[in-house]
Design an enzyme around this catalytic site. Structure first.
Site, PDB file in Angstrom:
ATOM      1  N   THR A  76     -96.358  28.171 -53.953  1.00 48.52           N
ATOM      2  CA  THR A  76     -95.696  27.139 -54.755  1.00 48.52           C
ATOM      3  C   THR A  76     -96.391  27.026 -56.112  1.00 48.52           C
ATOM      4  OG1 THR A  76     -95.037  25.925 -52.786  1.00 48.52           O
ATOM      5  CG2 THR A  76     -95.146  24.661 -54.839  1.00 48.52           C
ATOM      6  N   GLN A 190     -92.036  36.459 -49.198  1.00 51.35           N
ATOM      7  CA  GLN A 190     -91.465  36.912 -47.916  1.00 51.35           C
ATOM      8  C   GLN A 190     -91.433  38.436 -47.804  1.00 51.35           C
ATOM      9  OE1 GLN A 190     -90.637  35.014 -45.356  1.00 51.35           O
ATOM     10  NE2 GLN A 190     -90.727  33.002 -46.320  1.00 51.35           N
ATOM     11  N   GLY A 211    -100.533  33.246 -48.840  1.00 52.92           N
ATOM     12  CA  GLY A 211    -101.444  33.646 -47.770  1.00 52.92           C
ATOM     13  C   GLY A 211    -100.849  33.513 -46.372  1.00 52.92           C
ATOM     14  N   THR A 248    -113.488  25.311 -58.648  1.00 52.83           N
ATOM     15  CA  THR A 248    -114.318  26.173 -57.799  1.00 52.83           C
ATOM     16  C   THR A 248    -113.436  26.877 -56.779  1.00 52.83           C
ATOM     17  OG1 THR A 248    -116.153  24.663 -58.126  1.00 52.83           O
ATOM     18  CG2 THR A 248    -116.341  26.202 -56.275  1.00 52.83           C
ATOM     19  N   CYS A 336     -88.828  24.213 -45.865  1.00 53.31           N
ATOM     20  CA  CYS A 336     -88.892  23.065 -46.772  1.00 53.31           C
ATOM     21  C   CYS A 336     -87.727  22.117 -46.536  1.00 53.31           C
ATOM     22  CB  CYS A 336     -88.865  23.537 -48.206  1.00 53.31           C
ATOM     23  SG  CYS A 336     -89.737  25.058 -48.432  1.00 53.31           S
TER      24      CYS A 336
HETATM   25  N1  PLP Z   1     -91.645  31.167 -52.011  1.00 52.80           N
HETATM   26  C1  PLP Z   1     -91.009  31.564 -50.909  1.00 52.80           C
HETATM   27  C2  PLP Z   1     -89.969  32.625 -50.998  1.00 52.80           C
HETATM   28  C3  PLP Z   1     -91.310  30.983 -49.674  1.00 52.80           C
HETATM   29  O1  PLP Z   1     -90.666  31.356 -48.570  1.00 52.80           O
HETATM   30  C4  PLP Z   1     -92.289  29.958 -49.618  1.00 52.80           C
HETATM   31  C5  PLP Z   1     -92.568  29.255 -48.347  1.00 52.80           C
HETATM   32  O2  PLP Z   1     -91.709  28.701 -47.707  1.00 52.80           O
HETATM   33  C6  PLP Z   1     -92.941  29.605 -50.803  1.00 52.80           C
HETATM   34  C7  PLP Z   1     -92.592  30.219 -51.975  1.00 52.80           C
HETATM   35  C8  PLP Z   1     -94.003  28.540 -50.804  1.00 52.80           C
HETATM   36  O3  PLP Z   1     -95.165  29.051 -50.226  1.00 52.80           O
HETATM   37  P1  PLP Z   1     -96.444  28.153 -50.013  1.00 52.80           P
HETATM   38  O4  PLP Z   1     -96.256  27.467 -48.711  1.00 52.80           O
HETATM   39  O5  PLP Z   1     -97.611  29.120 -50.012  1.00 52.80           O
HETATM   40  O6  PLP Z   1     -96.515  27.214 -51.155  1.00 52.80           O
END
Ligand code: PLP
Length: 419
Positions: A76, A190, A211, A248, A336
């Protein structure tokens, strides 16, 4: 870890468990190796060496230099940094951003926030399978476009976008206009487990990683930024990571990300084949045992581990809860969205009617999925659907459904992929 529960886990697109080998590499940095990498004494130097080692593994997978990769607190944050950072650092060059309607919210919401700063955001639509048409991107490009952000593979439906083709279009546009922008960002969160992520072969300028989608820890991600591209930070502090993402460093998480990337690269081809065979088995099984089901996403150009289906006359959430009683974890859409009953904006962009969107289920497979996992799911799911259809409030009489009859309910009247 409970192995049975893991075997019946079908939500890897939402998150994957930490690989024990990754945890092993992280452990020292959660304990005795607690140094701050900015310090010159041994503990600090050890931490710095750990970051450098992790970066080496990641950059080898991406085929980029160590100065071209920034660790972030999540995908994100990496998406936010790509969108906000490129737009703000290059606003003297233009104020237009092109993206797609099915991007992750980390990109879409960042783009929308830029509208308040005077940027113009063009959201390109997708076809009924979730594919972006590169010609539409070509048509939307102008000399004021500073950024194009198109995800590599979608998290809800798995559709893989033609990234190389889009990169070629952008490169040719830049050449003929004798300018260095727009820059091209892709969210590969993904895709990393299954697809080629060599940034040179892909032709992208920025690429996002996460990660926990690759059996690494949660709360860590990263952004590849091609050498020389100006990017403005939105976190301010010390000089860590060239001041682009100060603070950090989270050494254990960074070490975990490096190890997870290396492992993912090593087993990519084999896992692609193995998981695709299991996913196809699941797809065939559902086709055989459940009537009135449609496939969401491209029938071929999709990740090997994602199967998104809409089952008429059930609510996805009810199925999710029923399956959970049998120890099976699935999702109704993106992770989400699972807290809200809002229909998925991704499925809406495909032109799916509401009654199908509410009955959508996403199965995403991974390292611990086995043939028995799929067969057990195929035993439980048809019974679950049958029961839910008997009691579902959305199971209307045929006469009540007149105004949503197929195929007119699908955008453009195109026939959906019936399973
Ligand atoms: N981008 C994509 C395509 C995702 O599937 C996700 C997770 O659902 C994210 C971004 C966000 O990842 P993170 O949980 O590491 O913020």
């Amino acid at each position: 870890m409970e192995t049975d529960r893991l075997k019946l886990y079908f939500d890897y697109a939402s998150t994957a468990p930490l690989d024990p080998r990754v945890l092993g590499k992280m452990r020292p940095y959660l304990g005795r190796e607690f140094g701050n990498p900015s310090n010159l004494y041994k503990l600090g130097r050890n931490a710095k060496r750990a970051i450098d080692g992790a970066k080496e593994k990641i950059c080898a997978a991406l085929n980029c230099g160590p100065q071209e990769f920034i660790f972030t607190g999540s995908a994100t944050e990496a998406d936010n940094l790509a969108v906000l950072g490129i737009a703000r650092a290059n606003k003297h060059l233009g104020n237009k951003i092109i993206t797609s309607a099915i991007e992750h919210k980390a990109v879409l919401a960042a783009c929308r926030s830029l509208e308040e700063e005077g940027f113009k955001v063009v959201e390109i639509g997708v076809d009924k399978d979730g594919l972006v048409n590169p010609k539409e991107i070509a048509g939307a490009l102008d000399d004021k476009t500073v950024l194009v952000s198109i995800m590599y593979a979608n998290n809800e439906i798995g559709t893989i976008q033609p990234i190389k083709e889009i990169a070629d279009i952008i490169r040719n546009f830049r050449k003929s206009n004798k300018q260095e922008h727009p820059y091209f960002h892709t969210d590969a969160s993904q895709a990393v487990n299954y697809l080629d992520i060599d940034v040179k072969r892909l032709g992208v300028d920025l690429l996002t990683l996460s990660g926990h989608k690759i059996y690494g820890p949660k709360g860590v991600g990263g952004l590849y930024v091609h050498k020389g591209i100006r990017i403005k930070p939105f976190v301010f502090g010390g000089g860590q990571q060239a001041g682009i993402r100060p603070g950090t460093e989270n050494i254990a998480a960074i070490v975990g990300l490096g190890e997870a990337m290396m492992l993912a690269e090593k087993i990519k081809r084999k896992e692609y084949k193995r998981i695709k065979a299991l996913r196809d088995r699941l797809e065939r099984g559902i086709r055989r045992s459940i009537p009135k089901v449609i496939l969401n996403g491209h029938p071929e150009l999709k990740l090997p581990n994602i199967l998104n289906v809409s089952i008429l006359d059930i609510e996805g959430e009810s199925a999710l809860l029923r399956l959970d009683e049998f120890g099976i974890s699935v999702n109704t859409g993106s992770a989400c969205n699972s807290q809200s009953l809002e229909p998925s904006y991704v499925l809406m962009a495909l032109g799916r009617p509401y009654e199908y969107i509410h009955g959508s289920l996403r199965f995403s497979l991974g390292r611990y999925t086995a043939k028995e996992s799929v067969d057990y799911l195929l035993k439980i799911l048809p019974e679950t659907v049958k029961k839910l259809r008997q009691i579902s409030p959305v199971n209307l009489n045929p006469g009540d459904k007149k105004e949503m009859s197929l195929p007119q309910a699908f955008v453009g009247g195109q026939t959906p992929h019936f399973l």
